[in-house]
Design an enzyme around this catalytic site. Sequence first.
Site, short mmCIF file in Angstrom:
data_model
loop_
_atom_site.label_atom_id
_atom_site.label_comp_id
_atom_site.label_asym_id
_atom_site.label_seq_id
_atom_site.Cartn_x
_atom_site.Cartn_y
_atom_site.Cartn_z
N GLU A 1 -2.07 -9.41 -0.53
CA GLU A 1 -3.49 -9.52 -0.19
C GLU A 1 -4.36 -9.49 -1.45
O GLU A 1 -5.35 -10.22 -1.53
CB GLU A 1 -3.88 -8.41 0.79
CG GLU A 1 -3.28 -8.65 2.17
CD GLU A 1 -3.48 -7.49 3.12
OE1 GLU A 1 -4.07 -7.71 4.20
OE2 GLU A 1 -3.05 -6.36 2.80
N GLY B 1 -0.35 -5.22 0.87
CA GLY B 1 -1.59 -5.16 0.08
C GLY B 1 -1.47 -5.85 -1.26
O GLY B 1 -2.47 -6.32 -1.81
N ALA C 1 0.85 -1.19 0.00
CA ALA C 1 0.00 0.00 0.00
C ALA C 1 0.89 1.24 0.00
O ALA C 1 2.07 1.17 0.34
CB ALA C 1 -0.91 -0.01 1.22
N GLU D 1 3.65 -6.02 7.37
CA GLU D 1 2.97 -4.94 8.10
C GLU D 1 3.46 -4.75 9.53
O GLU D 1 3.47 -3.63 10.04
CB GLU D 1 1.45 -5.20 8.11
CG GLU D 1 0.75 -4.86 6.80
CD GLU D 1 0.79 -5.98 5.77
OE1 GLU D 1 0.11 -5.85 4.74
OE2 GLU D 1 1.52 -6.97 5.98
#
Length: 258
Positions: free
Chosen positions: A117, A114, A68, A137
């Site tokens: 993900e 992300g 992200a 993360e």
Amino acid sequence: MENNYDNLIVEVENKIALVTLNRPQALNALNKDLLEDLSNFLTNANSNDEIRAIILTGSGEKSFVAGADIKEFANFDGHQGEQLAAKGQENVFDKVENLTKPVIAAVNGFALGGGLELAMASHFRIASTNAKLGLPEVTLGLIPGYGGTQRLPKLIGKGRAMQAIMTADMFTADRAYEMGLVNEVVEQAELINRAKEIAGKIVKNSSVAIRHAIKAINASDKDNGFEIEIQSFGNLFDEDDFKEGTTAFIEKRKPNFN
């Protein structure tokens, strides 16, 4: 399909949409605009009869999605953080997982945070030999917020997911294959061709059956999974594709699905 997206390149051929996430200067990191483009594309693709399968990949040779865009949320408070995760799940990650058309992630480099993900929300994944996958993360004082804590254990097991998330380790493509995180590993030059080859097999089959298969498989870890399978199985008997498929089988020919 028109390519009206600032951060995506969409090419549709033979009912397969090749969608390239296109922020190469940021290693295709997921920012607000890219997520919005992806959400809009998914909505449009779901109702577009010219698209039967979708391949997601990243631009360039280094990165699928490097994560992200941290600069966008570095100053968020708790409520804003919760909204970020909730909206991302609703608008993109859950939408990918529950799309009625198959989504293949062609992981062409880094798939971190992300990015992993997004790959895990896809229906399955193939990777290039240089791919690196991980959820880093906790190094930011966070946990995965776009479904990583829920999808990774289902794919590689709870113990391995615990270790991966707590250590923030990255997996090589071969290790990801060993664990079942990706289905295949191919040379980067062959990645998109292989993804198209797989998608080509899918689009020859019954799209209505595939839609029901996605729904039933996604329910496999829910209490009503068997019930959904039974209902879907029954519903398909009323579809034209069932009549064409069984007739073709009896007549010893290949089915011709609409």
